[in-house]
Enzyme design. Structure first.
Site, PDB file in Angstrom:
ATOM      1  NE  ARG A 104     -18.699  25.587  -2.566  1.00 30.44           N
ATOM      2  CZ  ARG A 104     -19.261  24.533  -3.169  1.00 30.44           C
ATOM      3  NH1 ARG A 104     -18.817  24.120  -4.333  1.00 30.44           N
ATOM      4  NH2 ARG A 104     -20.261  23.884  -2.601  1.00 30.44           N
ATOM      5  CB  ILE A 105     -11.413  26.671  -7.298  1.00 31.96           C
ATOM      6  CG1 ILE A 105     -11.039  25.204  -7.082  1.00 31.96           C
ATOM      7  CG2 ILE A 105     -10.347  27.430  -8.058  1.00 31.96           C
ATOM      8  CD1 ILE A 105      -9.746  24.968  -6.384  1.00 31.96           C
ATOM      9  CG  LEU A 106     -11.965  31.915  -3.759  1.00 25.94           C
ATOM     10  CD1 LEU A 106     -11.118  32.732  -2.782  1.00 25.94           C
ATOM     11  CD2 LEU A 106     -13.439  32.285  -3.642  1.00 25.94           C
ATOM     12  CG  HIS A 122      -2.232  21.918   0.472  1.00 26.45           C
ATOM     13  ND1 HIS A 122      -3.474  21.650  -0.081  1.00 26.45           N
ATOM     14  CD2 HIS A 122      -1.427  20.885   0.120  1.00 26.45           C
ATOM     15  CE1 HIS A 122      -3.407  20.505  -0.750  1.00 26.45           C
ATOM     16  NE2 HIS A 122      -2.183  20.032  -0.633  1.00 26.45           N
ATOM     17  CG  ASP A 154      -0.687  30.928  -8.096  1.00 32.20           C
ATOM     18  OD1 ASP A 154      -1.544  30.041  -7.898  1.00 32.20           O
ATOM     19  OD2 ASP A 154       0.461  30.689  -8.520  1.00 32.20           O
ATOM     20  N   GLY A 156      -3.712  29.288  -9.777  1.00 36.40           N
ATOM     21  CA  GLY A 156      -3.733  27.830  -9.844  1.00 36.40           C
ATOM     22  C   GLY A 156      -4.274  27.202  -8.570  1.00 36.40           C
ATOM     23  CG  ASP A 158      -3.594  23.468  -3.231  1.00 34.78           C
ATOM     24  OD1 ASP A 158      -4.088  24.384  -2.551  1.00 34.78           O
ATOM     25  OD2 ASP A 158      -4.137  22.353  -3.353  1.00 34.78           O
TER      26      ASP A 158
HETATM   27  C1  GRF Z   1      -7.027  21.748   6.963  1.00 34.91           C
HETATM   28  O1  GRF Z   1      -6.171  20.636   7.066  1.00 34.91           O
HETATM   29  C2  GRF Z   1      -6.818  22.470   5.670  1.00 34.91           C
HETATM   30  O2  GRF Z   1      -5.504  22.572   5.277  1.00 34.91           O
HETATM   31  C3  GRF Z   1      -7.580  21.551   4.746  1.00 34.91           C
HETATM   32  O3  GRF Z   1      -8.775  21.302   5.443  1.00 34.91           O
HETATM   33  C4  GRF Z   1      -8.481  21.301   6.824  1.00 34.91           C
HETATM   34  C5  GRF Z   1      -9.436  22.230   7.517  1.00 34.91           C
HETATM   35  O4  GRF Z   1      -9.435  22.024   8.873  1.00 34.91           O
HETATM   36  N1  GRF Z   1      -7.743  22.054   3.422  1.00 34.91           N
HETATM   37  P1  GRF Z   1     -10.245  22.951   9.880  1.00 34.91           P
HETATM   38  O5  GRF Z   1     -11.633  23.171   9.306  1.00 34.91           O
HETATM   39  O6  GRF Z   1      -9.484  24.239  10.050  1.00 34.91           O
HETATM   40  O7  GRF Z   1     -10.295  22.141  11.149  1.00 34.91           O
END
Ligand code: GRF
Length: 214
Positions: A104-106, A122, A154, A156, A158
């Site tokens: 979710r976006i904070l 990411h 930040d 935005g 990612d």
């Molecule tokens: C990770 O690849 C993270 O970057 C992405 O969702 C995945 C979460 O994996 N946004 P986990 O729950 O830590 O196994």
């Protein structure tokens, strides 16, 4: 570090990590596997999740780490939910907040409270393929090399300064599950290494340039 009865002891100098996760929590598991070593320099002191069924909750419980569920459906609106997330994080008095698969976006007001101390992982080489489906987007675009990025959060999606990245080749035979799994192996290693270095050496940010230790 352990007591004679085998229970981990909180090192006074270890930086306090609060992890935010929505899913299975393999990144949380990797941090939990590292944090009992006093030399690591950081310790997970709390988990905050938006999903009552998140596998990450079981991992935290098994590790003796406190957790809080802050589900959107339990709040009147998004602003109240953001306040709830902020409160849940703050209770744990974090040095760093780690978004590890938090989907979710904070609100900017939450992000700014932890400016320079909120980290996201990411599964793509940012600034390519931001957003919720980076591996699908990567395959659709036909790139030959992708990877993972640890970056500061930040306002935005990612878009914050990049702290560390690892490249992962895309194979002709890859589909979304196989590439996701290979990226996640690299991602866990990168996250654990980067968070440990941050905790031990600190982070210096000048504009878009973030560097550990100086
Ligand atoms: C990770 O690849 C993270 O970057 C992405 O969702 C995945 C979460 O994996 N946004 P986990 O729950 O830590 O196994």
């Amino acid at each position: 570090m352990q007591t004679p009865s085998g229970h981990p002891v909180e090192s006074t100098s270890a930086k306090r990590l609060v992890v935010l996760a929505s899913g299975g929590g393999s990144n949380l598991a990797a941090l939990l596997a590292a944090h009992d070593d006093a030399a690591y320099g950081a310790r997970v002191v709390g988990l905050v999740t938006d999903r009552p069924a998140a596998g990450a909750l079981d991992l935290a419980r098994d590790a003796g780490v406190a957790s809080a569920v802050v589900a959107l459906k339990d709040f009147d609106d998004r602003a109240a939910w953001n306040d709830g997330v902020l409160e849940a994080i703050t209770v744990f008095q974090p040095d760093y907040v780690i978004l590890a698969g938090f989907m979710r976006i904070l609100a900017p007001g939450v992000v700014r409270k932890f400016e320079g101390r909120m980290i996201n992982t990411h599964p793509a080489l940012l600034p390519s393929f931001p957003g919720a489906h980076p591996v699908r987007d990567t395959l659709a675009h036909g790139v030959k090399v992708t990877g993972c990025t640890v970056h500061l959060v930040d306002d935005g999606v990612d878009t914050g300064p990049i702290v560390a990245q690892t490249a992962v080749p895309v194979l002709d035979t890859d589909d979304e599950p196989t590439l996701t799994e290979r990226i996640k192996v690299a991602e866990r290693a990168l996250l654990v290494e980067t968070v440990g270095r941050l905790a031990r050496e600190g982070l210096h940010v000048t504009g878009r340039k973030a560097s550990i230790g100086h």
